[in-house]
Design a protein around this motif. Sequence first.
Motif, PDB file in Angstrom:
ATOM      1  N   PHE A   1      41.199  30.379  52.058  1.00  0.00           N
ATOM      2  CA  PHE A   1      41.076  29.210  52.102  1.00  0.00           C
ATOM      3  C   PHE A   1      41.484  28.580  50.707  1.00  0.00           C
ATOM      4  CE2 PHE A   1      38.548  30.757  55.732  1.00  0.00           C
ATOM      5  CZ  PHE A   1      39.096  29.738  56.911  1.00  0.00           C
ATOM      6  N   LEU A   2      40.759  29.220  49.804  1.00  0.00           N
ATOM      7  CA  LEU A   2      40.987  28.537  48.470  1.00  0.00           C
ATOM      8  C   LEU A   2      42.663  28.527  47.983  1.00  0.00           C
ATOM      9  CD1 LEU A   2      38.287  30.258  46.181  1.00  0.00           C
ATOM     10  CD2 LEU A   2      38.460  27.977  47.076  1.00  0.00           C
ATOM     11  N   GLY A   3      43.316  29.672  48.479  1.00  0.00           N
ATOM     12  CA  GLY A   3      44.654  29.590  48.279  1.00  0.00           C
ATOM     13  C   GLY A   3      45.456  28.554  49.041  1.00  0.00           C
ATOM     14  N   GLY A   4      45.006  28.074  50.335  1.00  0.00           N
ATOM     15  CA  GLY A   4      45.614  27.087  51.064  1.00  0.00           C
ATOM     16  C   GLY A   4      45.056  25.886  50.344  1.00  0.00           C
ATOM     17  N   ILE A   5      43.964  25.706  49.779  1.00  0.00           N
ATOM     18  CA  ILE A   5      43.379  24.437  49.152  1.00  0.00           C
ATOM     19  C   ILE A   5      44.410  23.964  47.857  1.00  0.00           C
ATOM     20  CG2 ILE A   5      41.825  23.047  48.110  1.00  0.00           C
ATOM     21  CD1 ILE A   5      39.544  24.676  49.940  1.00  0.00           C
ATOM     22  N   LEU A   6      44.599  25.245  47.162  1.00  0.00           N
ATOM     23  CA  LEU A   6      45.562  25.187  46.005  1.00  0.00           C
ATOM     24  C   LEU A   6      46.870  24.812  46.329  1.00  0.00           C
ATOM     25  CD1 LEU A   6      45.615  25.498  43.020  1.00  0.00           C
ATOM     26  CD2 LEU A   6      45.932  27.979  43.175  1.00  0.00           C
ATOM     27  N   THR A   7      47.422  25.476  47.466  1.00  0.00           N
ATOM     28  CA  THR A   7      48.597  25.081  47.808  1.00  0.00           C
ATOM     29  C   THR A   7      48.879  23.668  48.029  1.00  0.00           C
ATOM     30  OG1 THR A   7      48.941  27.217  48.565  1.00  0.00           O
ATOM     31  CG2 THR A   7      50.608  25.904  49.289  1.00  0.00           C
ATOM     32  N   ASP A   8      47.794  23.327  48.846  1.00  0.00           N
ATOM     33  CA  ASP A   8      48.106  21.753  49.227  1.00  0.00           C
ATOM     34  C   ASP A   8      47.970  20.646  48.012  1.00  0.00           C
ATOM     35  OD1 ASP A   8      48.205  22.351  51.910  1.00  0.00           O
ATOM     36  OD2 ASP A   8      46.284  22.091  52.112  1.00  0.00           O
ATOM     37  N   ARG A   9      47.181  21.231  47.056  1.00  0.00           N
ATOM     38  CA  ARG A   9      46.949  20.290  46.154  1.00  0.00           C
ATOM     39  C   ARG A   9      47.748  20.123  44.773  1.00  0.00           C
ATOM     40  NH1 ARG A   9      40.132  19.856  45.648  1.00  0.00           N
ATOM     41  NH2 ARG A   9      39.776  18.915  47.772  1.00  0.00           N
TER      42      ARG A   9
ATOM     43  N   ILE B   1      36.220  43.537  40.479  1.00  0.00           N
ATOM     44  CA  ILE B   1      36.828  43.646  41.810  1.00  0.00           C
ATOM     45  C   ILE B   1      36.888  42.276  42.744  1.00  0.00           C
ATOM     46  CG2 ILE B   1      36.670  44.753  44.012  1.00  0.00           C
ATOM     47  CD1 ILE B   1      37.751  46.603  41.832  1.00  0.00           C
ATOM     48  N   ALA B   2      35.662  41.644  42.533  1.00  0.00           N
ATOM     49  CA  ALA B   2      35.660  40.388  43.018  1.00  0.00           C
ATOM     50  C   ALA B   2      36.789  39.359  42.583  1.00  0.00           C
ATOM     51  CB  ALA B   2      34.287  39.806  42.756  1.00  0.00           C
ATOM     52  N   CYS B   3      37.036  39.502  41.368  1.00  0.00           N
ATOM     53  CA  CYS B   3      38.085  38.585  40.740  1.00  0.00           C
ATOM     54  C   CYS B   3      39.508  38.925  41.346  1.00  0.00           C
ATOM     55  CB  CYS B   3      37.873  38.742  39.080  1.00  0.00           C
ATOM     56  SG  CYS B   3      39.186  37.657  38.065  1.00  0.00           S
ATOM     57  N   TRP B   4      39.676  40.135  41.095  1.00  0.00           N
ATOM     58  CA  TRP B   4      41.104  40.684  42.014  1.00  0.00           C
ATOM     59  C   TRP B   4      41.089  40.147  42.973  1.00  0.00           C
ATOM     60  CZ3 TRP B   4      40.770  44.180  45.906  1.00  0.00           C
ATOM     61  CH2 TRP B   4      42.269  44.618  46.318  1.00  0.00           C
ATOM     62  N   SER B   5      40.050  40.243  43.764  1.00  0.00           N
ATOM     63  CA  SER B   5      40.100  40.155  45.333  1.00  0.00           C
ATOM     64  C   SER B   5      40.502  38.571  45.593  1.00  0.00           C
ATOM     65  CB  SER B   5      38.640  40.186  45.789  1.00  0.00           C
ATOM     66  OG  SER B   5      38.427  41.662  46.097  1.00  0.00           O
ATOM     67  N   VAL B   6      39.794  37.732  44.669  1.00  0.00           N
ATOM     68  CA  VAL B   6      40.288  36.006  44.782  1.00  0.00           C
ATOM     69  C   VAL B   6      41.821  36.119  44.920  1.00  0.00           C
ATOM     70  CG1 VAL B   6      40.401  33.999  43.621  1.00  0.00           C
ATOM     71  CG2 VAL B   6      38.221  35.303  43.710  1.00  0.00           C
ATOM     72  N   PHE B   7      42.440  36.656  43.799  1.00  0.00           N
ATOM     73  CA  PHE B   7      43.818  36.359  43.479  1.00  0.00           C
ATOM     74  C   PHE B   7      44.702  37.343  44.670  1.00  0.00           C
ATOM     75  CE2 PHE B   7      42.457  35.447  39.156  1.00  0.00           C
ATOM     76  CZ  PHE B   7      42.832  34.405  39.141  1.00  0.00           C
ATOM     77  N   ALA B   8      44.374  38.394  44.961  1.00  0.00           N
ATOM     78  CA  ALA B   8      44.919  39.121  45.843  1.00  0.00           C
ATOM     79  C   ALA B   8      45.060  38.533  47.322  1.00  0.00           C
ATOM     80  CB  ALA B   8      44.212  40.832  45.911  1.00  0.00           C
TER      81      ALA B   8
ATOM     82  N   ILE C   1      50.142  30.440  39.594  1.00  0.00           N
ATOM     83  CA  ILE C   1      48.894  30.842  39.117  1.00  0.00           C
ATOM     84  C   ILE C   1      48.302  32.095  39.866  1.00  0.00           C
ATOM     85  CG2 ILE C   1      46.535  29.815  39.312  1.00  0.00           C
ATOM     86  CD1 ILE C   1      47.686  26.961  39.072  1.00  0.00           C
ATOM     87  N   ILE C   2      48.602  32.331  41.200  1.00  0.00           N
ATOM     88  CA  ILE C   2      47.821  33.292  41.870  1.00  0.00           C
ATOM     89  C   ILE C   2      48.426  34.565  41.476  1.00  0.00           C
ATOM     90  CG2 ILE C   2      47.575  34.130  44.164  1.00  0.00           C
ATOM     91  CD1 ILE C   2      47.501  31.262  45.276  1.00  0.00           C
ATOM     92  N   ILE C   3      49.980  34.520  41.439  1.00  0.00           N
ATOM     93  CA  ILE C   3      50.552  36.035  41.018  1.00  0.00           C
ATOM     94  C   ILE C   3      50.330  36.157  39.551  1.00  0.00           C
ATOM     95  CG2 ILE C   3      52.751  37.206  40.782  1.00  0.00           C
ATOM     96  CD1 ILE C   3      53.762  35.288  42.982  1.00  0.00           C
ATOM     97  N   GLY C   4      50.229  35.227  38.618  1.00  0.00           N
ATOM     98  CA  GLY C   4      49.693  35.392  37.263  1.00  0.00           C
ATOM     99  C   GLY C   4      48.408  36.032  37.150  1.00  0.00           C
ATOM    100  N   GLY C   5      47.366  35.542  37.934  1.00  0.00           N
ATOM    101  CA  GLY C   5      46.073  36.000  37.850  1.00  0.00           C
ATOM    102  C   GLY C   5      45.966  37.264  38.418  1.00  0.00           C
ATOM    103  N   HIS C   6      46.685  37.652  39.513  1.00  0.00           N
ATOM    104  CA  HIS C   6      46.737  38.881  40.225  1.00  0.00           C
ATOM    105  C   HIS C   6      47.027  40.089  39.138  1.00  0.00           C
ATOM    106  CE1 HIS C   6      47.753  41.094  44.238  1.00  0.00           C
ATOM    107  NE2 HIS C   6      46.787  41.860  43.457  1.00  0.00           N
TER     108      HIS C   6
END
Length: 398
Positions: A261-269, A308-315, A278-283
């Motif tokens: 859902f965060l990825g969708g919100i970031l994409t929209d905004r 692991i939690a941080c990785w999960s966000v970007f993954a 941002i997401i691939i770089g953070g990954h």
Amino acid sequence: MLMMGKISYPSWLFLLFAATLALGTDEFVISGILPAIASDLGTTTGHVGLLVTAFALAFCIASPVIAVATDKYDKKKVLVGGLLIFAIANGLMVVVNSLWLALVLRVIAGISASAVSPTAMAIAGSRAPSGREGKFLSIVTAGLTVALFTGVPFGAWIGDIWSWRGTFLVITMVTATVTLLSAALTPHVPGGTTTSFSERLSPIYNRDVILLVIAMFLNGAGGLTFYSYLGSIIEVGLDESPSNVTRTLLLVGVVGVVAVFLGGILTDRAGHRAARSIIIGGHAVSLGFIGTFLLSKGTYGIAFFMLIACWSVFAWALSPAMQASLIAADPDRAMLAASLGISGMYGGAGIGAAFGGFLFDHVGLAAIPLVSGFLIAVAWVSVQLIRRSPTSTSERRS
């Protein structure tokens, strides 16, 4: 009809949800039971990782072929037939005693899954009332997401308290039940005009689509490979119990659902271009930190959990941005471009799992996240080469 709030939904829609839940569980649950399978079959964890390769490559290669072959047939028949084969392949995993036979069964499961997944989407989209197509499709696709925090940890837990064979038995029982109910309740959807194989591959002539497919391939080879071996890293490398593997997979699943859902919100905004960077770089960075942590002989605890939690966000935040990017890159053939992206992701996961097995057996645990991070860094470079194609409000304003 079933009620969700004030809105009613047909019961067959939740059968499609259950079908994709079973597919998602079957695809990812290997992560939590690799060491157990290796011990039982008398082989190495790296060799058992080829089970991931077999499923993913079969899905990748068969997906466009199955789509062409089944275009003209009733979607209900394709769905029920695919589910039946999927159930049989998983049922035979319960009694398999050879890695080679297990590989054959995973290939069959991957091929059948490549038929079930898009067919479930097609039935939901075509039988949804006008204006509610998105809601119907979101319920079906939610099965794959829900599998992350329910099916996969539950399957790993079954493997812990009983046997890895019990995990496949449960998947078989769920799939068999869904198959029988789908045969009785799912509506018929007549086949349409056959789309040729060459037409399905037509987006490959679009430079931006190719760069995005390459990026998805590399993300599959990096992120999904790390996920496939996460349980083994914890159980074998960090010398933790299978119950801690289950806890970690539950963490990945819960964070992953939020991340979608965060990825969708970031994409929209921010727009798909900024979001994917941002997401691939953070990954890539998060995997680098995990690899460094393992190199420094870090132990299982709060620090590992946070990484692991941080990785999960970007993954798991990546999918909305990449799907939006593929649609923007070739809007006239959006669905064909998106399907190529998914095939690229599965292809990367399959090849990455095989290479990850070699790293696990012969190089070291830290090599898996470090190499995965490097591959995703290359994916980041790939998406920077894409021409700017603004499609969101935020990008038009910039």
